[in-house]
Design a protein around this motif. Structure first.
Motif, PDB file in Angstrom:
ATOM      1  N   LYS A   1     -32.895  18.965 -46.673  1.00 13.22           N
ATOM      2  CA  LYS A   1     -33.753  18.150 -47.541  1.00 13.22           C
ATOM      3  C   LYS A   1     -35.132  18.774 -47.686  1.00 13.22           C
ATOM      4  O   LYS A   1     -35.665  18.850 -48.784  1.00 13.22           O
ATOM      5  N   LEU A   2     -35.710  19.234 -46.583  1.00 10.95           N
ATOM      6  CA  LEU A   2     -37.038  19.835 -46.615  1.00 10.95           C
ATOM      7  C   LEU A   2     -37.072  21.074 -47.511  1.00 10.95           C
ATOM      8  O   LEU A   2     -38.040  21.314 -48.225  1.00 10.95           O
ATOM      9  N   ALA A   3     -35.989  21.821 -47.508  1.00 10.40           N
ATOM     10  CA  ALA A   3     -35.908  23.028 -48.337  1.00 10.40           C
ATOM     11  C   ALA A   3     -35.643  22.709 -49.805  1.00 10.40           C
ATOM     12  O   ALA A   3     -35.657  23.597 -50.652  1.00 10.40           O
ATOM     13  N   GLY A   4     -35.361  21.439 -50.105  1.00 13.33           N
ATOM     14  CA  GLY A   4     -35.115  21.034 -51.485  1.00 13.33           C
ATOM     15  C   GLY A   4     -33.725  21.377 -51.987  1.00 13.33           C
ATOM     16  O   GLY A   4     -33.489  21.409 -53.191  1.00 13.33           O
ATOM     17  N   LEU A   5     -32.788  21.634 -51.052  1.00 11.62           N
ATOM     18  CA  LEU A   5     -31.430  22.015 -51.455  1.00 11.62           C
ATOM     19  C   LEU A   5     -30.520  20.817 -51.688  1.00 11.62           C
ATOM     20  O   LEU A   5     -29.481  20.941 -52.330  1.00 11.62           O
ATOM     21  N   VAL A   6     -30.898  19.671 -51.136  1.00 17.42           N
ATOM     22  CA  VAL A   6     -30.162  18.422 -51.367  1.00 17.42           C
ATOM     23  C   VAL A   6     -31.193  17.323 -51.613  1.00 17.42           C
ATOM     24  O   VAL A   6     -32.355  17.455 -51.232  1.00 17.42           O
ATOM     25  N   SER A   7     -30.751  16.232 -52.235  1.00 22.62           N
ATOM     26  CA  SER A   7     -31.689  15.161 -52.563  1.00 22.62           C
ATOM     27  C   SER A   7     -31.673  14.010 -51.571  1.00 22.62           C
ATOM     28  O   SER A   7     -32.586  13.190 -51.569  1.00 22.62           O
ATOM     29  N   SER A   8     -30.633  13.954 -50.727  1.00 25.99           N
ATOM     30  CA  SER A   8     -30.551  12.835 -49.780  1.00 25.99           C
ATOM     31  C   SER A   8     -29.821  13.244 -48.512  1.00 25.99           C
ATOM     32  O   SER A   8     -29.110  14.256 -48.485  1.00 25.99           O
ATOM     33  N   GLY A   9     -30.002  12.419 -47.490  1.00 29.25           N
ATOM     34  CA  GLY A   9     -29.312  12.656 -46.235  1.00 29.25           C
ATOM     35  C   GLY A   9     -27.804  12.522 -46.375  1.00 29.25           C
ATOM     36  O   GLY A   9     -27.049  13.247 -45.732  1.00 29.25           O
ATOM     37  N   VAL A  10     -27.373  11.616 -47.227  1.00 29.38           N
ATOM     38  CA  VAL A  10     -25.935  11.415 -47.450  1.00 29.38           C
ATOM     39  C   VAL A  10     -25.335  12.670 -48.081  1.00 29.38           C
ATOM     40  O   VAL A  10     -24.261  13.134 -47.692  1.00 29.38           O
ATOM     41  N   GLU A  11     -26.041  13.222 -49.048  1.00 28.92           N
ATOM     42  CA  GLU A  11     -25.589  14.444 -49.711  1.00 28.92           C
ATOM     43  C   GLU A  11     -25.509  15.594 -48.695  1.00 28.92           C
ATOM     44  O   GLU A  11     -24.527  16.338 -48.651  1.00 28.92           O
ATOM     45  N   ALA A  12     -26.537  15.713 -47.857  1.00 29.37           N
ATOM     46  CA  ALA A  12     -26.555  16.758 -46.828  1.00 29.37           C
ATOM     47  C   ALA A  12     -25.362  16.592 -45.897  1.00 29.37           C
ATOM     48  O   ALA A  12     -24.674  17.563 -45.572  1.00 29.37           O
ATOM     49  N   LYS A  13     -25.109  15.369 -45.475  1.00 31.53           N
ATOM     50  CA  LYS A  13     -23.999  15.087 -44.554  1.00 31.53           C
ATOM     51  C   LYS A  13     -22.667  15.539 -45.148  1.00 31.53           C
ATOM     52  O   LYS A  13     -21.858  16.174 -44.477  1.00 31.53           O
ATOM     53  N   MET A  14     -22.450  15.240 -46.419  1.00 31.77           N
ATOM     54  CA  MET A  14     -21.190  15.608 -47.066  1.00 31.77           C
ATOM     55  C   MET A  14     -21.008  17.125 -47.103  1.00 31.77           C
ATOM     56  O   MET A  14     -19.943  17.638 -46.768  1.00 31.77           O
ATOM     57  N   PHE A  15     -22.038  17.851 -47.523  1.00 33.41           N
ATOM     58  CA  PHE A  15     -21.942  19.317 -47.614  1.00 33.41           C
ATOM     59  C   PHE A  15     -21.735  19.947 -46.241  1.00 33.41           C
ATOM     60  O   PHE A  15     -20.957  20.880 -46.090  1.00 33.41           O
ATOM     61  N   ILE A  16     -22.435  19.427 -45.240  1.00 37.00           N
ATOM     62  CA  ILE A  16     -22.310  19.974 -43.878  1.00 37.00           C
ATOM     63  C   ILE A  16     -20.913  19.716 -43.338  1.00 37.00           C
ATOM     64  O   ILE A  16     -20.262  20.625 -42.814  1.00 37.00           O
ATOM     65  N   GLN A  17     -20.441  18.486 -43.467  1.00 34.92           N
ATOM     66  CA  GLN A  17     -19.110  18.143 -42.954  1.00 34.92           C
ATOM     67  C   GLN A  17     -17.996  18.889 -43.674  1.00 34.92           C
ATOM     68  O   GLN A  17     -16.944  19.137 -43.106  1.00 34.92           O
ATOM     69  N   ASP A  18     -18.233  19.263 -44.926  1.00 37.29           N
ATOM     70  CA  ASP A  18     -17.231  20.019 -45.690  1.00 37.29           C
ATOM     71  C   ASP A  18     -17.259  21.505 -45.364  1.00 37.29           C
ATOM     72  O   ASP A  18     -16.513  22.290 -45.947  1.00 37.29           O
ATOM     73  N   GLY A  19     -18.153  21.903 -44.442  1.00 35.71           N
ATOM     74  CA  GLY A  19     -18.202  23.305 -44.011  1.00 35.71           C
ATOM     75  C   GLY A  19     -18.872  24.234 -45.010  1.00 35.71           C
ATOM     76  O   GLY A  19     -18.613  25.433 -45.019  1.00 35.71           O
ATOM     77  N   LEU A  20     -19.757  23.691 -45.842  1.00 35.55           N
ATOM     78  CA  LEU A  20     -20.403  24.496 -46.875  1.00 35.55           C
ATOM     79  C   LEU A  20     -21.744  25.081 -46.450  1.00 35.55           C
ATOM     80  O   LEU A  20     -22.395  25.764 -47.227  1.00 35.55           O
ATOM     81  N   VAL A  21     -22.158  24.789 -45.214  1.00 32.93           N
ATOM     82  CA  VAL A  21     -23.442  25.272 -44.717  1.00 32.93           C
ATOM     83  C   VAL A  21     -23.202  26.177 -43.512  1.00 32.93           C
ATOM     84  O   VAL A  21     -22.415  25.837 -42.628  1.00 32.93           O
ATOM     85  N   THR A  22     -23.876  27.324 -43.500  1.00 29.34           N
ATOM     86  CA  THR A  22     -23.781  28.194 -42.328  1.00 29.34           C
ATOM     87  C   THR A  22     -25.134  28.248 -41.635  1.00 29.34           C
ATOM     88  O   THR A  22     -26.184  28.133 -42.261  1.00 29.34           O
ATOM     89  N   VAL A  23     -25.074  28.405 -40.317  1.00 24.64           N
ATOM     90  CA  VAL A  23     -26.272  28.569 -39.502  1.00 24.64           C
ATOM     91  C   VAL A  23     -26.118  29.879 -38.749  1.00 24.64           C
ATOM     92  O   VAL A  23     -25.139  30.067 -38.023  1.00 24.64           O
ATOM     93  N   ASN A  24     -27.062  30.780 -38.960  1.00 26.50           N
ATOM     94  CA  ASN A  24     -27.009  32.107 -38.328  1.00 26.50           C
ATOM     95  C   ASN A  24     -25.654  32.783 -38.567  1.00 26.50           C
ATOM     96  O   ASN A  24     -25.087  33.410 -37.677  1.00 26.50           O
ATOM     97  N   GLY A  25     -25.131  32.610 -39.788  1.00 22.32           N
ATOM     98  CA  GLY A  25     -23.905  33.287 -40.190  1.00 22.32           C
ATOM     99  C   GLY A  25     -22.608  32.593 -39.830  1.00 22.32           C
ATOM    100  O   GLY A  25     -21.528  33.076 -40.157  1.00 22.32           O
ATOM    101  N   GLU A  26     -22.683  31.434 -39.160  1.00 22.34           N
ATOM    102  CA  GLU A  26     -21.464  30.715 -38.767  1.00 22.34           C
ATOM    103  C   GLU A  26     -21.467  29.306 -39.341  1.00 22.34           C
ATOM    104  O   GLU A  26     -22.505  28.640 -39.361  1.00 22.34           O
ATOM    105  N   VAL A  27     -20.295  28.845 -39.774  1.00 21.84           N
ATOM    106  CA  VAL A  27     -20.170  27.484 -40.298  1.00 21.84           C
ATOM    107  C   VAL A  27     -20.446  26.500 -39.162  1.00 21.84           C
ATOM    108  O   VAL A  27     -19.954  26.659 -38.050  1.00 21.84           O
TER     109      VAL A  27
END
Length: 70
Positions: free
Chosen positions: A18-44
């Motif tokens: 959210k802070l980076a402006g990549l999603v508009s809400s916490g719910v949206e962030a949760k969905m993308f993260i749970q769907d495995g669409l976000v990587t941290v340091n190169g790993e899902v």
């Protein structure tokens, strides 16, 4: 590469998206993260509460963001 600055020791992944402006809400962030669409340091990572510290890099839809200390 975009950077986000944090005042605390860490920021949670959902908040960082959210802070980076990549999603508009916490719910949206949760969905993308749970769907495995976000990587941290190169790993899902499917944990919305994953703690990110200065130096960590997350990626969502080709947008790389580095966490830096304020």
């Amino acid at each position: 590469m975009q950077e986000i600055e944090i005042r605390d020791d860490y920021i949670k992944l959902g908040q960082a998206l959210k802070l980076a402006g990549l999603v508009s809400s916490g719910v949206e962030a949760k969905m993308f993260i749970q769907d495995g669409l976000v990587t941290v340091n190169g790993e899902v990572d499917t944990r919305r509460g994953r703690k990110l510290y200065p130096g960590d890099v997350f990626d969502f839809e080709g947008n790389k963001v580095k966490v830096v200390a304020l």
